[in-house]
Design a protein around this motif. Structure first.
Motif, PDB file in Angstrom:
ATOM      1  N   GLU A 187      -8.691 -13.305   5.129  1.00  0.00           N
ATOM      2  CA  GLU A 187      -9.308 -11.981   5.105  1.00  0.00           C
ATOM      3  C   GLU A 187      -8.916 -11.164   3.874  1.00  0.00           C
ATOM      4  O   GLU A 187      -9.492 -10.114   3.636  1.00  0.00           O
ATOM      5  N   ASN A 188      -7.949 -11.644   3.099  1.00  0.00           N
ATOM      6  CA  ASN A 188      -7.524 -10.939   1.891  1.00  0.00           C
ATOM      7  C   ASN A 188      -7.912 -11.676   0.611  1.00  0.00           C
ATOM      8  O   ASN A 188      -7.379 -11.367  -0.455  1.00  0.00           O
ATOM      9  N   ILE A 189      -8.842 -12.611   0.695  1.00  0.00           N
ATOM     10  CA  ILE A 189      -9.248 -13.357  -0.497  1.00  0.00           C
ATOM     11  C   ILE A 189     -10.207 -12.518  -1.343  1.00  0.00           C
ATOM     12  O   ILE A 189     -10.746 -11.494  -0.894  1.00  0.00           O
ATOM     13  N   ASP A 190     -10.421 -12.977  -2.552  1.00  0.00           N
ATOM     14  CA  ASP A 190     -11.418 -12.378  -3.437  1.00  0.00           C
ATOM     15  C   ASP A 190     -12.805 -12.850  -2.966  1.00  0.00           C
ATOM     16  O   ASP A 190     -13.077 -14.055  -2.914  1.00  0.00           O
ATOM     17  N   MET A 191     -13.684 -11.916  -2.638  1.00  0.00           N
ATOM     18  CA  MET A 191     -14.987 -12.272  -2.071  1.00  0.00           C
ATOM     19  C   MET A 191     -16.034 -12.624  -3.131  1.00  0.00           C
ATOM     20  O   MET A 191     -17.127 -13.063  -2.782  1.00  0.00           O
ATOM     21  N   LYS A 192     -15.713 -12.451  -4.392  1.00  0.00           N
ATOM     22  CA  LYS A 192     -16.711 -12.749  -5.420  1.00  0.00           C
ATOM     23  C   LYS A 192     -17.116 -14.219  -5.433  1.00  0.00           C
ATOM     24  O   LYS A 192     -18.300 -14.538  -5.519  1.00  0.00           O
ATOM     25  N   PRO A 193     -16.171 -15.183  -5.359  1.00  0.00           N
ATOM     26  CA  PRO A 193     -16.589 -16.584  -5.268  1.00  0.00           C
ATOM     27  C   PRO A 193     -17.428 -16.873  -4.032  1.00  0.00           C
ATOM     28  O   PRO A 193     -18.357 -17.693  -4.080  1.00  0.00           O
ATOM     29  N   VAL A 194     -17.118 -16.204  -2.921  1.00  0.00           N
ATOM     30  CA  VAL A 194     -17.898 -16.398  -1.692  1.00  0.00           C
ATOM     31  C   VAL A 194     -19.330 -15.908  -1.894  1.00  0.00           C
ATOM     32  O   VAL A 194     -20.300 -16.590  -1.537  1.00  0.00           O
ATOM     33  N   VAL A 208     -17.096 -22.325   2.513  1.00  0.00           N
ATOM     34  CA  VAL A 208     -15.680 -22.333   2.858  1.00  0.00           C
ATOM     35  C   VAL A 208     -14.929 -23.355   2.012  1.00  0.00           C
ATOM     36  O   VAL A 208     -13.836 -23.084   1.488  1.00  0.00           O
ATOM     37  N   ARG A 209     -15.538 -24.534   1.859  1.00  0.00           N
ATOM     38  CA  ARG A 209     -14.866 -25.609   1.114  1.00  0.00           C
ATOM     39  C   ARG A 209     -14.649 -25.260  -0.347  1.00  0.00           C
ATOM     40  O   ARG A 209     -13.555 -25.502  -0.894  1.00  0.00           O
ATOM     41  N   PHE A 210     -15.639 -24.703  -1.013  1.00  0.00           N
ATOM     42  CA  PHE A 210     -15.551 -24.524  -2.455  1.00  0.00           C
ATOM     43  C   PHE A 210     -15.181 -23.098  -2.901  1.00  0.00           C
ATOM     44  O   PHE A 210     -14.726 -22.915  -4.025  1.00  0.00           O
ATOM     45  N   ALA A 211     -15.381 -22.107  -2.029  1.00  0.00           N
ATOM     46  CA  ALA A 211     -15.103 -20.731  -2.424  1.00  0.00           C
ATOM     47  C   ALA A 211     -13.874 -20.138  -1.754  1.00  0.00           C
ATOM     48  O   ALA A 211     -13.266 -19.213  -2.292  1.00  0.00           O
TER      49      ALA A 211
END
Length: 294
Positions: A187-194, A208-211
């Protein structure tokens, strides 16, 4: 170069000082209330738990007497013979200690795998469905709320004595504990890759696998190693309920008043936990260093 100190007129300074003093008084009042609440809670807990300081201090000597009785007599002129007598069953205890470590390892591995797959479903930034998040979070809460010994007792009744109940108990509790920690990391990751993966048309598993996974791998591994260290200690007492490991010999020695055996087994457990703690600490630091450098 000297700078002149500017002083506000008293008409402007007075309201500011009054506001500051009022804020200080309010802060002190809040601190006093917080301290009072904590003291009241401590008093209620002591009353409900029947904590009696007089009884505690009156019988504290028994604890020191017991520790004194489990320390073996070691003489310098016959140190080798005394140590051999102290650790007369070393081969058997080392085998049980290895069983304990393997129980902790297998329980941590199974629990970590379950936590890995469930944690993504419990994250609000990855799953929009409240029902899925609610189900995942409540299941993880159930797994970590029930103590390991309770699970171990249930599994001993179901599957009999041996290491398997200990492995299952640790796996379930580890799944719940690590699932919460993993979810907080996600929940604290950078959401830009997602967002980029979703914009490129990636499915939810591929997103989920790559971002997500590349951002959390080092933290997941660090928490997993920390949990393994905890589970080694937990597995040491699984034998108290017949779930395998060195704890079974420890509780037997305590019940039968084999004083020297108690201290010998305790020292083996302490040494094993210390070594595992040192090794996993170094591995965690390296993992977090690699993760922080990327």
């Amino acid at each position: 170069m000297a700078h002149a100190v500017t002083r506000l007129p008293d008409a402007q300074l007075a309201p500011m000082l009054a506001a500051y003093e009022a804020a200080v008084r309010e802060r002190r009042r809040h601190s006093f209330i917080a301290v009072a609440v904590v003291l009241v809670c401590i008093a209620l807990a002591a009353w409900m738990g029947e904590v009696k300081p007089g009884v505690l201090f009156a019988n504290a000597g028994r604890l020191t007497t017991y520790f004194a009785s489990i320390v073996p007599t070691l003489r310098w002129d016959s140190l080798g013979a005394d140590l051999a007598e102290w650790y007369w069953n070393l081969d058997h205890w080392l085998k049980l200690l290895l069983d304990t470590i393997l129980i902790a390892y297998l329980g941590t591995l199974i629990g970590s795998i379950g936590a890995f797959f469930l944690c993504f479903l419990a994250c609000a930034n990855l799953v929009r469905s409240p029902l899925i998040r609610l189900a995942a979070r409540r299941y993880l809460e159930f797994c970590r709320t029930v103590p390991e010994l309770v699970f171990a007792l249930l599994f001993v009744v179901a599957f009999g004595l041996g290491p398997m109940p200990g492995v299952l108990a640790l796996a379930i509790h580890t799944m719940g504990a690590l699932g919460k920690l993993f979810a907080e990391v996600v929940e604290n990751i950078d959401m830009k890759p997602v967002e980029g993966a979703i914009a490129a048309g990636a499915s939810w598993p591929k997103m989920v696998r790559f971002a997500v996974v590349p951002q959390v791998t080092s933290n997941f591994a660090s928490y997993g190693l920390l949990r393994f260290e905890i589970n080694v200690r937990e597995a040491s007492i699984m034998g108290f309920v017949g779930a395998g490991g060195i704890g079974q010999d420890l509780v037997e020695a305590i019940r039968k008043f084999y004083y020297s055996d108690v201290s010998a087994i305790l020292l083996l457990i302490i040494a094993a936990v210390m070594i595992i703690d040192l090794v996993t600490e170094q591995i965690r630091h390296r993992l977090l260093g690699v993760g922080g450098g990327q």
